[in-house]
Design a protein around this motif. Structure first.
Motif, short mmCIF file in Angstrom:
data_model
loop_
_atom_site.label_atom_id
_atom_site.label_comp_id
_atom_site.label_asym_id
_atom_site.label_seq_id
_atom_site.Cartn_x
_atom_site.Cartn_y
_atom_site.Cartn_z
N THR A 174 0.86 -1.17 0.00
CA THR A 174 0.00 0.00 0.00
C THR A 174 0.91 1.23 0.00
OG1 THR A 174 -0.10 0.02 2.42
CG2 THR A 174 -1.84 -1.16 1.26
N HIS A 175 0.41 2.32 -0.53
CA HIS A 175 1.20 3.56 -0.62
C HIS A 175 2.52 3.31 -1.36
CE1 HIS A 175 -1.75 4.74 2.31
NE2 HIS A 175 -1.24 3.96 3.24
N ALA A 234 0.28 -2.98 -6.29
CA ALA A 234 -0.18 -1.82 -5.51
C ALA A 234 -1.58 -2.11 -4.96
CB ALA A 234 -0.19 -0.58 -6.39
N LEU A 235 -1.70 -2.10 -3.65
CA LEU A 235 -2.97 -2.40 -2.99
C LEU A 235 -3.66 -1.11 -2.57
CD1 LEU A 235 -1.80 -5.32 -0.66
CD2 LEU A 235 -2.83 -5.51 -2.92
N ALA A 236 -4.97 -1.08 -2.65
CA ALA A 236 -5.73 0.06 -2.16
C ALA A 236 -5.53 0.19 -0.65
CB ALA A 236 -7.21 -0.11 -2.49
N SER A 237 -5.48 1.41 -0.17
CA SER A 237 -5.18 1.64 1.25
C SER A 237 -6.23 1.01 2.17
CB SER A 237 -5.06 3.14 1.53
OG SER A 237 -6.26 3.80 1.17
N TRP A 238 -7.49 0.91 1.69
CA TRP A 238 -8.52 0.34 2.56
C TRP A 238 -8.28 -1.13 2.85
CZ3 TRP A 238 -11.35 -3.72 0.71
CH2 TRP A 238 -11.43 -3.89 -0.66
N ALA A 240 -5.56 -2.39 3.74
CA ALA A 240 -4.64 -2.50 4.87
C ALA A 240 -5.33 -2.21 6.21
CB ALA A 240 -3.47 -1.54 4.69
N LYS A 241 -6.55 -1.67 6.17
CA LYS A 241 -7.20 -1.25 7.42
C LYS A 241 -7.43 -2.40 8.41
CE LYS A 241 -9.28 3.04 5.81
NZ LYS A 241 -10.54 3.80 5.59
N MET A 264 1.26 3.76 9.54
CA MET A 264 0.60 3.74 8.23
C MET A 264 0.17 5.15 7.82
SD MET A 264 0.88 0.66 7.30
CE MET A 264 -0.25 0.43 5.94
N SER A 268 1.54 7.07 4.54
CA SER A 268 0.63 7.54 3.49
C SER A 268 1.03 8.92 3.00
CB SER A 268 -0.81 7.57 4.02
OG SER A 268 -0.97 8.57 5.00
#
Length: 423
Positions: A174-175, A234-238, A240-241, A264, A268
Motif C-alpha cells: 500500500t502507498h 499496488a494495494l488500495a489503502s482500505w 490495509a485497514k 501507516m 501515506s
C-alpha cells in the motif's frame, strides 16, 4: 566527556553509544532492560530506568550529576501496554530539561519531522512539545530530524521493509508511490559526534539527497537480500485497514508492530524532511546497503518477520481450543483418567488442565507475559508426553495421534521463543 544516552539499547541509541565510546568519551547508557546490552557493549556503563516513571526533575538529579552531554535516543511509536507516549516523550523529557538547567549539559534530541497533516498524531505531537521546550529552554542543544534510518540491524519500519522485500512471488504494497527519504544510522552517530565536539548546534535535518518511492526502496532491499525481482502489486489503502486494526489491538497488548495506524498514516504522506539550510549530507539507501552486505541471517529474519505474529496467534488458538473444547464435554474428556482415579477426581483434573490451557493461550498474546506463557506451554507439553507415555503408552499408536501431535506444537513453541526478542 561524560555522556548519558537515553534509549541506548535501541536501534539508533546502540550505534550512537558505540560511536561516542570509540571517540574516547565515558558513555553511560540508560535503558529499561540493559542486561543483554551490557554483555554486548561492556565498554559502556549501563543503568536501568524507565522514562515513563521519571516525570519529575528530582528523578534526574542523580543521573545528571557529572554529565557533560545528554543524548535522547528514546521514543515510542504509539500508546500501548508497553509504552506511554506522553510520559516517555514529553513529561520525562521536560523534567530532564528542568533538572539540566542546574548543570547545563549539551542536550541532543533525536526527533522527527513534526509538521504536516500527520503532526497531530500523539507520536509527533509529543515529540514536537519536547522539541519546542528544548528550543525555548536556553540550554545548549541540537535537535536532529532524521528521515527513515537504515543500518546493519533493523527495527520498526526498516524491519517491515525487509520483510516485504522477501515476500514470495510478488511485492504487495500500500502507498507504493509514497516518497521515502532515508539515511544511514551511522550518519546519525556522526552528527551526534560532531555536536559533542562542539561543531553542530540548532535544528538540523538529516536525509540523503535522493527521492525514492516506497516501491523503489523495497525493490532495493530485495536486491540486497539476493532475491530475484518480482512484480509490485499496488494495494488500495482500505485493504490495509483490517491489518492496521489488528496491529493496534496487538499494541494494546504490548506488541510494537510497525503496521500500527501511526506508522501507516505517516507512510501515506511519505517519509520526507523539509529541506533547510544547515541540512547535513547523508548516505543514500543504496550506499548504506552496499556498505553492509546481507548474509543468510538477514534473509532468515526477513522471511520470519511476518510469520512471527502468525506463530504466536496460532499457538494461542491451539491452546485456547485445547482447553475450551474438552470443557464442552468434560465427562467424555475425563475418560483417560478414570482407570487411575475416581470419576469426580478425573472430572476435576480435566477441568483444571483445561483452565491451564486456556490461561496459557490467553497469556501468550500479552507481550509482557509471552515468554513465561511459552515456557509454561513447553513444561505442560513435556509433562503431557511423559504422563501419557507412562500411564497410557498406547496413545502413541492412536489413529488420531493425541501424543504425536504434541511434538510439532513443541517445535512451534521453540520457534516462538527463538524469535520473541524485539531488539
Amino acid at each position: 566527556m561524560n555522556i548519558l544516552i537515553l534509549g541506548a539499547t535501541g536501534f539508533i541509541g546502540s550505534v550512537v553509544a558505540a560511536r561516542l565510546a570509540a571517540d574516547g568519551h565515558a558513555v553511560t547508557g540508560l535503558g529499561r532492560n540493559p542486561g543483554r546490552a551490557q554483555l554486548k557493549q561492556p565498554a559502556i556503563g549501563w543503568l536501568q530506568a524507565d522514562l515513563s516513571h521519571m516525570t519529575k526533575p528530582e528523578d534526574w538529579d542523580e543521573l545528571l550529576e557529572g554529565q557533560h552531554v545528554v543524548v535522547n535516543c528514546a521514543g515510542a511509536l504509539q500508546d500501548g501496554l508497553s509504552d506511554d507516549l506522553a510520559a516517555t516523550q514529553t513529561d520525562a523529557i521536560l523534567a530532564l530539561f528542568a533538572a539540566a538547567k542546574r548543570s547545563r549539559p549539551l542536550i541532543v534530541q533525536i526527533s522527527a519531522r513534526t509538521a504536516g497533516p500527520a503532526g497531530d498524531l500523539p507520536f509527533l505531537a509529543t515529540k514536537r512539545r519536547a522539541d519546542e521546550a528544548l528550543a525555548a529552554s536556553g540550554l545548549p542543544h541540537l535537535i536532529l530530524r532524521p528521515a527513515l534510518v537504515l543500518g546493519r540491524n533493523a527495527h520498526g519500519g526498516s524491519s517491515l521493509i525487509r520483510a516485504l522485500a522477501a515476500f514470495p512471488l510478488m511485492l504487495p504494497l500500500t502507498h507504493a508511490e509514497s516518497p521515502v527519504e532515508t539515511l544511514s544510522v551511522d550518519d546519525v552517530a556522526e552528527a551526534v559526534s560532531r555536536a559533542v565536539a562542539g561543531n553542530l548546534r540548532g535544528d538540523v535535518v538529516l536525509a540523503a539527497d535522493e527521492a525514492l518511492t516506497l516501491a523503489d526502496l523495497v525493490r532495493l532491499h530485495r536486491q540486497w537480500l539476493g532475491l530475484p525481482p518480482v512484480r509490485v502489486i499496488a494495494l488500495a489503502s482500505w485493504l490495509a485497514k483490517p491489518v492496521t486494526w489488528l496491529a493496534d489491538v496487538a499494541g494494546l497488548l504490548g506488541w510494537r508492530s510497525p503496521l500500527r495506524s501511526t506508522a501507516m498514516t505517516v507512510m501515506s504522506e511519505g517519509v520526507r524532511r523539509a529541506k533547510a539550510e544547515g541540512a547535513l549530507p547523508a548516505t543514500s539507501a543504496a550506499a548504506t546497503l552496499a556498505a553492509n552486505p546481507s548474509g543468510v541471517q538477514d534473509l532468515w529474519f526477513a522471511r520470519l518477520y511476518l510469520l512471527k505474529p502468525l506463530v504466536i496467534v496460532g499457538l494461542s488458538a491451539f491452546w485456547l481450543l485445547s482447553g475450551l473444547i474438552p470443557l464442552l464435554v468434560p465427562a467424555q474428556a475425563s475418560t483417560h483418567f478414570l482407570p487411575f482415579m475416581p470419576e469426580a477426581a478425573a472430572t476435576a483434573l480435566t477441568i483444571i488442565t483445561c483452565l491451564i490451557d486456556i490461561a496459557l493461550g490467553a497469556a501468550v498474546l500479552v507481550r509482557p507475559l509471552a515468554k513465561r506463557a511459552l515456557l509454561g506451554m513447553l513444561a505442560i507439553s513435556l509433562a503431557y508426553l511423559a504422563g501419557g507415555t507412562l500411564l497410557e503408552p498406547a496413545l502413541w499408536l492412536d489413529p488420531l495421534g493425541p501424543l504425536v501431535k504434541v511434538l510439532p506444537s513443541i517445535l512451534l513453541t521453540l520457534t516462538a521463543l527463538a524469535t520473541l526478542d524485539e531488539r
